[in-house]
Design a protein around this motif. Structure first.
Motif, mmCIF file in Angstrom:
data_model
loop_
_atom_site.group_PDB
_atom_site.id
_atom_site.type_symbol
_atom_site.label_atom_id
_atom_site.label_comp_id
_atom_site.label_asym_id
_atom_site.label_seq_id
_atom_site.Cartn_x
_atom_site.Cartn_y
_atom_site.Cartn_z
ATOM 1 N N LYS A 1 38.404 23.085 2.157
ATOM 2 C CA LYS A 1 37.505 23.705 1.167
ATOM 3 C C LYS A 1 37.689 23.069 -0.275
ATOM 4 N N ARG A 2 37.004 23.147 -1.247
ATOM 5 C CA ARG A 2 37.117 22.592 -2.461
ATOM 6 C C ARG A 2 36.419 23.221 -3.468
ATOM 7 N N PHE A 3 36.815 23.756 -4.590
ATOM 8 C CA PHE A 3 35.864 24.225 -5.758
ATOM 9 C C PHE A 3 36.406 23.660 -7.054
ATOM 10 N N GLU A 4 35.573 23.097 -7.772
ATOM 11 C CA GLU A 4 35.812 22.397 -9.126
ATOM 12 C C GLU A 4 34.629 22.863 -10.104
ATOM 13 N N LEU A 5 35.238 22.643 -11.539
ATOM 14 C CA LEU A 5 34.371 22.931 -12.479
ATOM 15 C C LEU A 5 34.919 22.189 -13.647
ATOM 16 N N GLY A 6 33.961 22.003 -14.723
ATOM 17 C CA GLY A 6 34.078 21.204 -15.853
ATOM 18 C C GLY A 6 32.845 20.686 -16.724
ATOM 19 N N PRO A 7 33.298 20.150 -17.627
ATOM 20 C CA PRO A 7 31.874 19.469 -18.700
ATOM 21 C C PRO A 7 31.452 18.399 -18.061
ATOM 22 N N PHE A 8 30.449 17.740 -18.573
ATOM 23 C CA PHE A 8 29.930 16.463 -18.139
ATOM 24 C C PHE A 8 28.810 16.098 -19.457
#
Length: 455
Positions: free
Chosen positions: A289-296
């Motif tokens: 499992k993996r969770f990620e977030l951020g700008p683009f």
């Protein structure tokens, strides 16, 4: 007295056995049942056929250009892929080059205040495309990581276009359009994102190969997870030591396999195992499992040029058995860009550099994606992928006039097979269902690749 000495000897022997047991456990190698390393560099050359529907639109305060077309492309494709998935870093690099003929049909609109031109079009010509992509997940502890991803692409089309339609001028006079001309089009773009994540998707390719070979060639023999993991580490070492400039011989690699099986499991290595050894060259198959977030941000050399925002994504891949993998992902993206707003006067402009008395107004929307899919590995040669994507979209308009929720569905199917140690066939098909065509261009999307691989 004799009973007392007998008890002393028993206690002494039991202490010796306990000490030897502790020593043996301390010296036993620690086996990691989750094989997390995967290294592969692959160069492919072959033919690529693609069928799809695409749309391009450019609006200003005085004009509108719209083109929607269905095209079929046949191209020679060259690509170089690198996977380097380690405990401390997961890295992917891709270069791809296409060149070949294309053709199709569609609708064309070129509207201004002077005239409105609408026509059916057909076209044929030569297309050249180049793309590059780099992805890096750097782990600063076993689960936490930073993310960097950069993509860039360019496409040049030289084609003959034929139009058949009508032109209506500002006085309402209608004239026919029946013309053909040689056109060229250059499009390019790039996008980047960075972020933070928690979790890990571990590649299970070598563990799958080990499990498959042991089950097939030693029926009735039950292997523990530790034994399968040991065999997977041997397979990983052999495959990771391969070099692009050196031809790897399956017979030579099978000598190492035979030596390990006979020494560790006290079993004979069947000669037929060499027939399966040359396969199992799939893209990374994952567990975790993996969770990620951020700008683009995205750039495209047509309006809107620059889009920015934020994203978050959750991935859950389950290694259910040698033959089955379940893959679930869900993402949410907020996108925003600025465009001139001709509804304001000179006194209302927000930017002194803007001309024509326009201010900058924001356009923003939210797009989600839920992907539920499965992969079925019929053997070490072939894989079937199937599932469905749901893409809800919502136009926000700076939260002043929120649009209606758009529902879009994309069922898909994929097939990959290894004809031999070098020849490959990959097929992908999807059908896009969109309720208002605002976020997804509806219709079929098909691609077929036939190529040779060097790794």
């Amino acid at each position: 007295m004799r009973n007392r000495s007998h008890r002393i000897r028993i206690i002494f022997l039991s202490q010796i056995l306990f000490f030897l047991t502790i020593v043996s456990f301390a010296q036993a190698p620690k086996i990691n049942n989750e094989v997390v390393s995967f290294r592969k560099n692959e160069i492919t050359k072959g033919l690529l056929f693609e069928l799809g529907r695409e749309r391009e639109e450019l609006r200003t305060d005085a004009s509108r250009y719209f083109e929607e077309k269905t095209s079929l492309t046949g191209a020679f494709n060259w690509s170089n892929k690198l996977w380097n998935l380690q405990d401390y870093m997961q890295e992917e690099l891709l270069f791809s080059f296409d060149v070949g003929p294309f053709g199709g049909f569609g609708n064309w609109i070129d509207s201004t205040r002077i005239a409105n031109n609408e026509a059916d079009e057909n076209f044929y010509g030569i297309r050249t495309a180049l793309s590059a992509s780099y992805l890096n997940r750097y782990y600063y502890d076993p689960k936490s990581y930073t993310l960097v991803k950069i993509d860039g692409w360019g496409r040049y089309d030289l084609y003959q276009r034929n139009l058949d339609g009508t032109s209506v001028d500002s006085l309402g006079v209608e004239t026919p359009i029946d013309e053909g001309d040689l056109k060229s089009k250059f499009r390019f773009g790039f996008n980047a994102k960075a972020g933070w994540g928690y979790g890990r998707l571990s590649p299970m390719n070598h563990l799958m190969t080990a499990h498959y070979l042991l089950e097939k060639y030693y029926p009735g023999r039950i292997f523990s997870d530790s034994e399968i993991a040991q065999f997977a580490q041997v397979i990983a070492t052999l495959k990771h030591d391969r070099e692009l400039d050196v031809i790897h011989l399956p017979e030579k690699e099978m000598e190492s396999i035979a030596g390990f099986v006979s020494k560790t499991f006290l079993l004979e290595s069947p000669e037929l195992m060499a027939e399966d050894w040359q396969y199992g060259e799939f893209d990374p198959r994952s567990e975790g499992k993996r969770f990620e977030l951020g700008p683009f941000f995205n750039y495209y050399n047509q309006e809107p040029d620059f889009i920015y925002g934020g994203f978050m994504q959750f991935d859950w891949h389950k290694y259910q058995s040698v033959k089955w993998n379940r893959n679930i992902s869900a993402s949410l993206t907020y996108s925003r860009y600025k465009k001139p707003d001709d509804s304001t006067s000179d006194s209302e402009t927000e930017d002194d550099d803007l001309s024509l008395g326009m201010s900058l107004s924001h356009r923003d929307w939210v797009l989600g994606e839920v992907d539920l899919g499965w992969s079925y590995y019929s053997d070490l040669r072939s894989r079937f992928d199937f599932g469905i994507k749901y893409l809800p979209g919502l136009e926000l308009n700076s939260f002043e006039e929120i649009g209606s929720l758009s529902h879009n569905f994309i069922p898909y199917f994929g097939y990959f097979t290894q004809l031999n140690s070098k020849a490959r066939v990959r097929l992908d098909f999807a059908w896009r269902f969109a309720d208002n065509e605002q976020f997804v261009v509806p219709g079929a999307k098909f691609s077929l690749a036939v190529y040779r691989s060097r790794y």
